[in-house]
Motif scaffolding. Structure first.
Motif, PDB file in Angstrom:
ATOM      1  N   LEU A   1      -2.166   6.237  -5.821  1.00  0.00           N
ATOM      2  CA  LEU A   1      -2.024   6.458  -4.382  1.00  0.00           C
ATOM      3  C   LEU A   1      -0.676   5.939  -3.885  1.00  0.00           C
ATOM      4  CD1 LEU A   1      -5.540   5.341  -3.057  1.00  0.00           C
ATOM      5  CD2 LEU A   1      -4.719   7.677  -3.367  1.00  0.00           C
ATOM      6  N   THR A   2      -0.109   6.638  -2.918  1.00  0.00           N
ATOM      7  CA  THR A   2       1.157   6.211  -2.322  1.00  0.00           C
ATOM      8  C   THR A   2       1.079   6.375  -0.806  1.00  0.00           C
ATOM      9  OG1 THR A   2       2.087   8.446  -2.543  1.00  0.00           O
ATOM     10  CG2 THR A   2       2.499   6.904  -4.357  1.00  0.00           C
ATOM     11  N   GLY A   3       2.015   5.806  -0.119  1.00  0.00           N
ATOM     12  CA  GLY A   3       2.106   5.987   1.319  1.00  0.00           C
ATOM     13  C   GLY A   3       0.909   5.433   2.066  1.00  0.00           C
ATOM     14  N   GLU A   4       0.496   6.168   3.077  1.00  0.00           N
ATOM     15  CA  GLU A   4      -0.608   5.714   3.923  1.00  0.00           C
ATOM     16  C   GLU A   4      -1.932   5.526   3.168  1.00  0.00           C
ATOM     17  OE1 GLU A   4      -0.645   4.578   6.998  1.00  0.00           O
ATOM     18  OE2 GLU A   4       1.533   4.740   6.935  1.00  0.00           O
ATOM     19  N   ALA A   9      -6.041   1.820   1.177  1.00  0.00           N
ATOM     20  CA  ALA A   9      -6.818   1.304   0.045  1.00  0.00           C
ATOM     21  C   ALA A   9      -6.633  -0.207  -0.089  1.00  0.00           C
ATOM     22  CB  ALA A   9      -6.403   2.010  -1.244  1.00  0.00           C
ATOM     23  N   GLN A  10      -5.390  -0.654   0.142  1.00  0.00           N
ATOM     24  CA  GLN A  10      -5.100  -2.089   0.060  1.00  0.00           C
ATOM     25  C   GLN A  10      -5.854  -2.861   1.146  1.00  0.00           C
ATOM     26  OE1 GLN A  10      -0.946  -3.074   0.381  1.00  0.00           O
ATOM     27  NE2 GLN A  10      -1.325  -5.280   0.279  1.00  0.00           N
ATOM     28  N   LEU A  11      -5.829  -2.317   2.353  1.00  0.00           N
ATOM     29  CA  LEU A  11      -6.522  -2.968   3.466  1.00  0.00           C
ATOM     30  C   LEU A  11      -8.031  -2.997   3.231  1.00  0.00           C
ATOM     31  CD1 LEU A  11      -4.554  -1.464   6.505  1.00  0.00           C
ATOM     32  CD2 LEU A  11      -4.470  -3.828   5.658  1.00  0.00           C
ATOM     33  N   ARG A  12      -8.540  -1.898   2.666  1.00  0.00           N
ATOM     34  CA  ARG A  12      -9.974  -1.837   2.379  1.00  0.00           C
ATOM     35  C   ARG A  12     -10.351  -2.892   1.345  1.00  0.00           C
ATOM     36  NH1 ARG A  12     -14.829  -1.599   4.131  1.00  0.00           N
ATOM     37  NH2 ARG A  12     -16.272  -0.185   3.078  1.00  0.00           N
ATOM     38  N   THR A  48     -12.355   3.316  -2.063  1.00  0.00           N
ATOM     39  CA  THR A  48     -11.070   3.651  -2.678  1.00  0.00           C
ATOM     40  C   THR A  48     -10.167   2.434  -2.557  1.00  0.00           C
ATOM     41  OG1 THR A  48     -11.291   5.978  -2.054  1.00  0.00           O
ATOM     42  CG2 THR A  48      -9.080   5.188  -2.581  1.00  0.00           C
ATOM     43  N   MET A  49      -9.809   1.889  -3.722  1.00  0.00           N
ATOM     44  CA  MET A  49      -8.954   0.698  -3.758  1.00  0.00           C
ATOM     45  C   MET A  49      -8.391   0.542  -5.158  1.00  0.00           C
ATOM     46  SD  MET A  49     -11.732  -2.433  -3.914  1.00  0.00           S
ATOM     47  CE  MET A  49     -12.904  -1.720  -2.768  1.00  0.00           C
ATOM     48  N   SER A  50      -7.578  -0.447  -5.341  1.00  0.00           N
ATOM     49  CA  SER A  50      -6.994  -0.737  -6.644  1.00  0.00           C
ATOM     50  C   SER A  50      -8.089  -1.001  -7.669  1.00  0.00           C
ATOM     51  CB  SER A  50      -6.091  -1.972  -6.532  1.00  0.00           C
ATOM     52  OG  SER A  50      -5.889  -2.572  -7.785  1.00  0.00           O
ATOM     53  N   THR A  51      -7.941  -0.459  -8.867  1.00  0.00           N
ATOM     54  CA  THR A  51      -8.942  -0.682  -9.925  1.00  0.00           C
ATOM     55  C   THR A  51      -9.021  -2.158 -10.296  1.00  0.00           C
ATOM     56  OG1 THR A  51      -7.267  -0.152 -11.608  1.00  0.00           O
ATOM     57  CG2 THR A  51      -8.731   1.626 -10.904  1.00  0.00           C
ATOM     58  N   VAL A  52      -7.907  -2.855 -10.195  1.00  0.00           N
ATOM     59  CA  VAL A  52      -7.884  -4.287 -10.504  1.00  0.00           C
ATOM     60  C   VAL A  52      -8.708  -5.062  -9.474  1.00  0.00           C
ATOM     61  CG1 VAL A  52      -6.443  -6.339 -10.717  1.00  0.00           C
ATOM     62  CG2 VAL A  52      -5.648  -4.163 -11.658  1.00  0.00           C
TER      63      VAL A  52
END
Length: 207
Positions: A1-4, A9-12, A48-52
């Protein structure tokens, strides 16, 4: 994922991490801990977020679930130990000529507690005929059990079945030990029947 989408995803992930971390503040015996672990695991799996980050959150939730299980096992064992200790104290107060006992034992509906309980009773009181009952937590049921020595004319399975028939319950087992379930609202009738049946078998009086 990139951009918005990546930012979202990071905020989630950060938001869910805060929710998950709050579980540390709950008592391990709090029923909300179990429910929250299940609910948050479903939310994390579908987010939806980072797999880590997702893996990290799953690992934390698993640890919290294990904390709850461990605490419950410990509390259950403590309850069983106390029930056995209290039962032994009750049996110790019986007259020397007592051939049977009908007593309440606080183990909830934990049928797994019966084996250690039977062992403890048989070790210290090998000749006693025991009929026990315990109210099931948060239910209108009661657990019933019976224990008899090998050479007894009073059989545990008959003691249980005859007693529970009186209150519409069901049970079974062997002449040495048996168990069953019935309505907690009918405990008085069950105790009276258990007493009467034991007396009839042991003393030859009418049932």
């Amino acid at each position: 994922l990139t951009g918005e989408p990546a930012k979202a995803a990071q905020l989630r992930g950060e938001s869910l991490r805060e929710d998950v971390k709050k579980l540390e503040q709950l008592d391990p015996l709090d029923p909300n801990l179990d429910a929250s672990c299940v609910e948050l695991r479903q939310t994390v799996d579908g987010a939806t977020m980072s797999t880590v980050v997702k893996a990290d959150l799953r690992s934390f939730l698993e640890a919290q679930a294990k904390r709850a299980v461990s605490a419950k096992k410990k509390a259950l064992q403590q309850r069983v130990d106390k029930a056995i200790s209290d039962l032994k104290a009750t049996l110790a107060e019986l007259p020397d000529h007592a051939k049977y006992a009908v007593v309440e034992v606080d183990i909830g509906g934990n049928g797994k507690a019966l084996q250690p309980l039977f062992k403890a009773v048989q070790a210290d009181y090998p000749d006693i005929r025991l009929f026990g009952y315990s109210k099931v937590d948060d239910d209108d049921k009661a657990l019933f059990f019976a224990l008899c020595p090998k050479d007894s004319s009073l059989k545990a399975n008959e003691w249980i079945t005859q007693t529970l028939q009186e209150i519409g319950g069901k049970g079974g087992g062997t002449p040495l030990n048996a168990q069953g379930n019935g309505s907690a609202a009918e405990l008085s009738a069950a105790v009276a029947k258990a007493e009467a049946f034991a007396k009839a078998e042991m003393e030859g009086v009418p049932k």
